[in-house]
Design an enzyme around this catalytic site. Sequence first.
Site, PDB file in Angstrom:
ATOM      1  N   ILE A  11       0.851  -1.199   0.000  1.00  0.00           N
ATOM      2  CA  ILE A  11       0.000   0.000   0.000  1.00  0.00           C
ATOM      3  C   ILE A  11       0.886   1.249   0.000  1.00  0.00           C
ATOM      4  CG2 ILE A  11      -1.659   1.338   1.361  1.00  0.00           C
ATOM      5  CD1 ILE A  11      -2.938  -1.302   2.222  1.00  0.00           C
ATOM      6  N   GLN A  16       1.888   1.184  19.438  1.00  0.00           N
ATOM      7  CA  GLN A  16       1.856   2.383  18.599  1.00  0.00           C
ATOM      8  C   GLN A  16       0.944   3.459  19.191  1.00  0.00           C
ATOM      9  OE1 GLN A  16       1.491   1.368  14.427  1.00  0.00           O
ATOM     10  NE2 GLN A  16       3.342   0.120  14.515  1.00  0.00           N
ATOM     11  N   VAL A  25      -5.287   1.818   8.796  1.00  0.00           N
ATOM     12  CA  VAL A  25      -5.585   1.065   7.580  1.00  0.00           C
ATOM     13  C   VAL A  25      -5.357  -0.430   7.814  1.00  0.00           C
ATOM     14  CG1 VAL A  25      -4.902   0.710   5.161  1.00  0.00           C
ATOM     15  CG2 VAL A  25      -4.996   3.037   6.109  1.00  0.00           C
ATOM     16  N   GLY A  26      -4.314  -0.748   8.578  1.00  0.00           N
ATOM     17  CA  GLY A  26      -3.933  -2.145   8.820  1.00  0.00           C
ATOM     18  C   GLY A  26      -5.068  -2.916   9.468  1.00  0.00           C
ATOM     19  N   ASP A  84     -14.324   0.799   1.081  1.00  0.00           N
ATOM     20  CA  ASP A  84     -15.658   0.197   0.907  1.00  0.00           C
ATOM     21  C   ASP A  84     -16.615   1.227   0.299  1.00  0.00           C
ATOM     22  OD1 ASP A  84     -15.177  -2.346   2.763  1.00  0.00           O
ATOM     23  OD2 ASP A  84     -14.356  -0.583   3.747  1.00  0.00           O
ATOM     24  N   ARG A 139     -15.732   1.708  -3.337  1.00  0.00           N
ATOM     25  CA  ARG A 139     -16.138   0.510  -4.093  1.00  0.00           C
ATOM     26  C   ARG A 139     -17.638   0.545  -4.367  1.00  0.00           C
ATOM     27  NH1 ARG A 139     -12.573  -3.683  -0.327  1.00  0.00           N
ATOM     28  NH2 ARG A 139     -10.738  -3.750  -1.685  1.00  0.00           N
ATOM     29  N   HIS A 186     -14.884  -2.649   8.697  1.00  0.00           N
ATOM     30  CA  HIS A 186     -14.239  -2.860   7.383  1.00  0.00           C
ATOM     31  C   HIS A 186     -14.011  -4.358   7.234  1.00  0.00           C
ATOM     32  CE1 HIS A 186     -11.629  -2.985   3.989  1.00  0.00           C
ATOM     33  NE2 HIS A 186     -10.687  -3.539   4.702  1.00  0.00           N
TER      34      HIS A 186
HETATM   35  P1  NAX Z   1       2.217  -5.609   3.133  1.00  0.00           P
HETATM   36  O1  NAX Z   1       2.329  -6.929   3.803  1.00  0.00           O
HETATM   37  O2  NAX Z   1       2.656  -5.438   1.721  1.00  0.00           O
HETATM   38  O3  NAX Z   1       3.022  -4.526   3.995  1.00  0.00           O
HETATM   39  C1  NAX Z   1       2.891  -4.426   5.373  1.00  0.00           C
HETATM   40  C2  NAX Z   1       4.149  -3.761   5.896  1.00  0.00           C
HETATM   41  O4  NAX Z   1       3.948  -3.523   7.290  1.00  0.00           O
HETATM   42  C3  NAX Z   1       5.402  -4.639   5.764  1.00  0.00           C
HETATM   43  O5  NAX Z   1       6.457  -3.870   5.219  1.00  0.00           O
HETATM   44  C4  NAX Z   1       5.682  -5.053   7.224  1.00  0.00           C
HETATM   45  O6  NAX Z   1       7.072  -5.226   7.475  1.00  0.00           O
HETATM   46  C5  NAX Z   1       5.135  -3.842   7.962  1.00  0.00           C
HETATM   47  N1  NAX Z   1       4.842  -4.075   9.376  1.00  0.00           N
HETATM   48  C6  NAX Z   1       4.373  -5.193   9.970  1.00  0.00           C
HETATM   49  N2  NAX Z   1       4.275  -5.013  11.293  1.00  0.00           N
HETATM   50  C7  NAX Z   1       4.690  -3.747  11.539  1.00  0.00           C
HETATM   51  C8  NAX Z   1       4.837  -2.997  12.722  1.00  0.00           C
HETATM   52  N3  NAX Z   1       4.572  -3.521  13.924  1.00  0.00           N
HETATM   53  N4  NAX Z   1       5.276  -1.725  12.613  1.00  0.00           N
HETATM   54  C9  NAX Z   1       5.580  -1.203  11.409  1.00  0.00           C
HETATM   55  N5  NAX Z   1       5.483  -1.874  10.257  1.00  0.00           N
HETATM   56  C10 NAX Z   1       5.044  -3.139  10.318  1.00  0.00           C
HETATM   57  O7  NAX Z   1       0.693  -5.176   3.334  1.00  0.00           O
HETATM   58  P2  NAX Z   1      -0.188  -4.096   2.524  1.00  0.00           P
HETATM   59  O8  NAX Z   1      -0.752  -4.753   1.326  1.00  0.00           O
HETATM   60  O9  NAX Z   1       0.582  -2.852   2.382  1.00  0.00           O
HETATM   61  O10 NAX Z   1      -1.400  -3.928   3.548  1.00  0.00           O
HETATM   62  C11 NAX Z   1      -1.207  -3.346   4.818  1.00  0.00           C
HETATM   63  C12 NAX Z   1      -2.440  -3.549   5.695  1.00  0.00           C
HETATM   64  O11 NAX Z   1      -3.580  -2.885   5.133  1.00  0.00           O
HETATM   65  C13 NAX Z   1      -2.857  -5.007   5.867  1.00  0.00           C
HETATM   66  O12 NAX Z   1      -3.188  -5.214   7.236  1.00  0.00           O
HETATM   67  C14 NAX Z   1      -4.105  -5.110   5.019  1.00  0.00           C
HETATM   68  O13 NAX Z   1      -4.960  -6.140   5.471  1.00  0.00           O
HETATM   69  C15 NAX Z   1      -4.700  -3.753   5.227  1.00  0.00           C
HETATM   70  N6  NAX Z   1      -5.734  -3.299   4.277  1.00  0.00           N
HETATM   71  C16 NAX Z   1      -6.736  -2.521   4.762  1.00  0.00           C
HETATM   72  C17 NAX Z   1      -7.724  -1.990   3.959  1.00  0.00           C
HETATM   73  C18 NAX Z   1      -8.815  -1.122   4.517  1.00  0.00           C
HETATM   74  O14 NAX Z   1      -9.723  -0.761   3.758  1.00  0.00           O
HETATM   75  N7  NAX Z   1      -8.850  -0.750   5.810  1.00  0.00           N
HETATM   76  C19 NAX Z   1      -7.752  -2.284   2.511  1.00  0.00           C
HETATM   77  C20 NAX Z   1      -6.458  -2.760   1.970  1.00  0.00           C
HETATM   78  C21 NAX Z   1      -5.648  -3.637   2.877  1.00  0.00           C
HETATM   79  O15 NAX Z   1      -6.100  -4.969   2.729  1.00  0.00           O
END
Ligand code: NAX
Length: 326
Positions: free
Chosen positions: A16, A112, A129-130, A159, A162, A187
């Site tokens: 993201i 955090q 977002v996470g 959402d 979309r 979400h």
């Molecule tokens: P990625 O797995 O590509 O990237 C996540 C990054 O976070 C990695 O670089 C990892 O090293 C880092 N990370 C993990 N734990 C951490 C911590 N404690 N402190 C700092 N960094 C940390 O995931 P990505 O595709 O970028 O998605 C990120 C998050 O967004 C996921 O949880 C995903 O499920 C969520 N989403 C949320 C959406 C929403 O609408 N709210 C939609 C999109 C997405 O699915």
Amino acid sequence: TKPAVRVAVTGAAGQICYSLLFRIANGDVYGKDQPVILQLLDLPQAQNAVKGVVMELEDCAFPLLAGVVITDDPKVAFKDVDAAFLVGARPRSKGMERADLLLANAEIFKVQGAALNAVAKRDVKVLVVGNPANTNAYITAKSAPDLPAGNITAMLRLDHNRALSQFAAKIGANSADIEKLAVWGNHSPTMFADYRFATVKGEPLPKLVNDEEWYRGTLIPTVGKRGAAIIEARGLSSAASAANAAVDHMRDWIHGTNGGWVSMGIASDGSYGIPEGIVFGFPAVCSNGSYEVVKGLEISEYAQSMLNITLKELLDERDGVSAIVG
Ligand code: NAX
């Protein structure tokens, strides 16, 4: 020129952020006259990857990018920030149970939240977002007691966008002409995209759609399962569209919506029977750097049944993390 604002982004090496960081540096959130300093957080093992992304940011020569901090320490990342995008989270690994995933993320967002509480600007705007985004935001808020709970929000905007796009395609309208759409709840596939109040150039959207069966049986599940459909097709989860929704959410919160409705995950004040503190998707109107939940909407029997489903999921998530946040 204006003094730079500080924007923290976590998960900076992830997919993201590979889109989001470039949008922020381009001025898409704060505007084309506002310099930004990016404060990037990721895990120790991802620091090198973050450095690579920063090399690419440098190579864009963005005029508004006034500095970049790279760190694995939340207290460094969140120091004096005006805004924070909490994107990094623990993904579900093979064989991991939902309950374990909730707890692993609860630990992350507890740390955090405490770091934001200690070092961020007192009026910091936080977007989680996470995933699980609503419950992660709930934990962040509980772990940051000195910050206003209202400043910690979760992303329902993807959402919302979309649903806008699906409705627009159905009736042959431009998505920008659809007003007063609301996405309620979590979400997750239980979110409730509510078109009862929506209009297109003054015409009621339900009347234009004129197909309640399509709305309940196709639109709602399509939006709910869109994330899974993208993983199925792309082999990776939504990234550019998620970054775009994060930009929309934060830009609107900062600059206002001119009376327009957006959907935001907000700590409930008890409105619509949602228990206080639960981070729930509500329709909101943004102005002057803050937002107000749209109050007093009538909830039909069908809408109530949909709200109950998504609320139950959030209450279960809350119970699942109670050992961590009390
Ligand atoms: P990625 O797995 O590509 O990237 C996540 C990054 O976070 C990695 O670089 C990892 O090293 C880092 N990370 C993990 N734990 C951490 C911590 N404690 N402190 C700092 N960094 C940390 O995931 P990505 O595709 O970028 O998605 C990120 C998050 O967004 C996921 O949880 C995903 O499920 C969520 N989403 C949320 C959406 C929403 O609408 N709210 C939609 C999109 C997405 O699915």
